[in-house]
Design an enzyme around this catalytic site. Structure first.
Site, PDB file in Angstrom:
ATOM      1  N   HIS A  96      84.471  24.198  34.427  1.00 59.49           N
ATOM      2  CA  HIS A  96      83.094  24.335  34.906  1.00 59.49           C
ATOM      3  C   HIS A  96      82.921  25.652  35.652  1.00 59.49           C
ATOM      4  CE1 HIS A  96      83.639  22.712  39.284  1.00 59.49           C
ATOM      5  NE2 HIS A  96      84.792  23.182  38.851  1.00 59.49           N
TER       6      HIS A  96
ATOM      7  N   CYS B 229      76.626  26.786  35.468  1.00 54.39           N
ATOM      8  CA  CYS B 229      77.322  25.605  34.937  1.00 54.39           C
ATOM      9  C   CYS B 229      76.798  25.161  33.585  1.00 54.39           C
ATOM     10  CB  CYS B 229      77.274  24.465  35.956  1.00 54.39           C
ATOM     11  SG  CYS B 229      75.628  23.798  36.286  1.00 54.39           S
TER      12      CYS B 229
ATOM     13  N   HIS C 132      74.629  19.559  38.569  1.00 52.08           N
ATOM     14  CA  HIS C 132      75.829  20.276  38.124  1.00 52.08           C
ATOM     15  C   HIS C 132      76.441  19.565  36.928  1.00 52.08           C
ATOM     16  CE1 HIS C 132      79.194  23.005  38.359  1.00 52.08           C
ATOM     17  NE2 HIS C 132      80.058  22.009  38.448  1.00 52.08           N
TER      18      HIS C 132
END
Length: 327
Positions: A291, A228, A279
């Protein structure tokens, strides 16, 4: 071929969404690469609504004044222009204190002799034409032009700094406004953030969009796979902006953006862990982000309206100015 065409259309829609979002800034006068002040509901209340911006208790007329939406719009513009010019917050305190005394932060079309506008500047004294002085951005800019020429202005009391610029017949009248001016700047400064130039945001989003469908691999930074934060780091590098490698550090890099004020190009963070978010995704507009979710999926477009959403930041190129370390 159809997939490629659909991808091109999606990217165009993303860029258009960014341009639309960029026009929603409160003052309507921000330019790409500048600064915008987005006033939150807590600071847009009028004097008859709840939670207005008010002065701390003092024994002057300033203690009874609250700012309505017109005054707060002008205050936000004054703070915005100071930040665009790289001036310290003290400059905005001096400017707002001066405007409170001269016009009560209203763009007046009248005044003593030929005085006009927020700062009651006079065409006959070389401040500009009537039309220029009645432009709040122009008037604020010329005030700052004069202020920064005053020796040691940053260290001067507000009344002396303001008087050096304005040359008022009542030099002590500025002093009572300093507490209110300071509280207004304190309230607004946290909502004034640097805008990333539109072409750079487009480059960030275009890079991320080009990675759609590539596999997630923990620790990967491209070009064949990403995790990510590797994706967001590389996307910003594609636009010439360097940000930290991992999500927790990216969270602390650049100013935080209040929810509801996020724009395409901002970073969305999720799942707070011991050292920071676990994240991160790249906002592309319309409540969506690009993402790299996890090892079971690929780089994709998803909503960021999730229960584990923590918040947003707008990455800065060189300096960490965002959230404190949660430890």
């Amino acid at each position: 071929m159809k997939a490629a065409a659909a991808g091109a259309v999606l990217l165009l829609l993303i860029v258009l969404a960014f341009l639309a979002a960029a026009t929603s800034i409160l003052t309507g006068s921000a330019t790409p690469g500048g600064v915008a002040c987005a006033i939150t509901p807590a600071t847009t209340a009028s004097s008859t609504a709840s939670r207005p911006v008010a002065a701390p208790p003092v024994t002057t007329v300033a203690s009874t004044l609250t700012l309505d939406s017109e005054q707060q719009t002008h205050a936000a513009l004054i703070v915005q222009i100071a930040m665009e010019r790289g001036l310290p917050a003290r400059a905005a305190v001096i400017a707002i204190g001066t405007a409170l005394q001269e016009s009560k932060l209203r763009n007046l079309t009248y005044g003593h002799l030929d005085s006009l506008g927020l700062f009651q500047q006079r065409p006959s004294q070389g401040w500009g034409t009537r039309e220029q002085i009645l432009d709040p951005r122009y008037a604020t800019g010329t005030f700052y032009d004069h202020l920064v020429k005053v020796p040691r202005w940053e260290q001067l009391p507000l009344t002396r700094a303001a008087q050096a610029v304005q040359r008022s017949g009542f030099p002590d009248a500025y002093a009572p406004w300093e507490p209110l001016a300071q509280s207004v700047v304190d309230a607004l400064a946290g909502t004034c953030v640097a805008l990333i130039p539109a072409e750079r945001v487009a480059a960030v989003i275009a890079y991320a969009h080009a990675q759609l469908g590539k596999p997630y691999v923990w620790g990967a930074e491209g070009p064949a796979s990403f995790d990510c934060s590797g994706l967001t780091m590389r996307a910003y590098q594609a636009a010439g902006i360097t940000i930290p490698r991992v999500a927790a550090d990216q969270w602390r890099w650049g100013p935080p953006i209040p929810r509801g004020q996020e724009q395409p190009g901002d970073l969305a963070f999720f799942r707070m862990e011991a050292d920071g978010p676990g994240h991160v995704g790249l906002v592309i507009g319309g409540g969506r982000m690009i993402h790299a979710p996890n090892e079971r999926t690929v780089v994709q477009i998803d909503t960021y309206q999730r229960r584990d959403l923590i918040g947003f930041t707008r990455p800065a190129a060189h300096a960490p100015t965002g959230h404190p370390d949660p430890r």
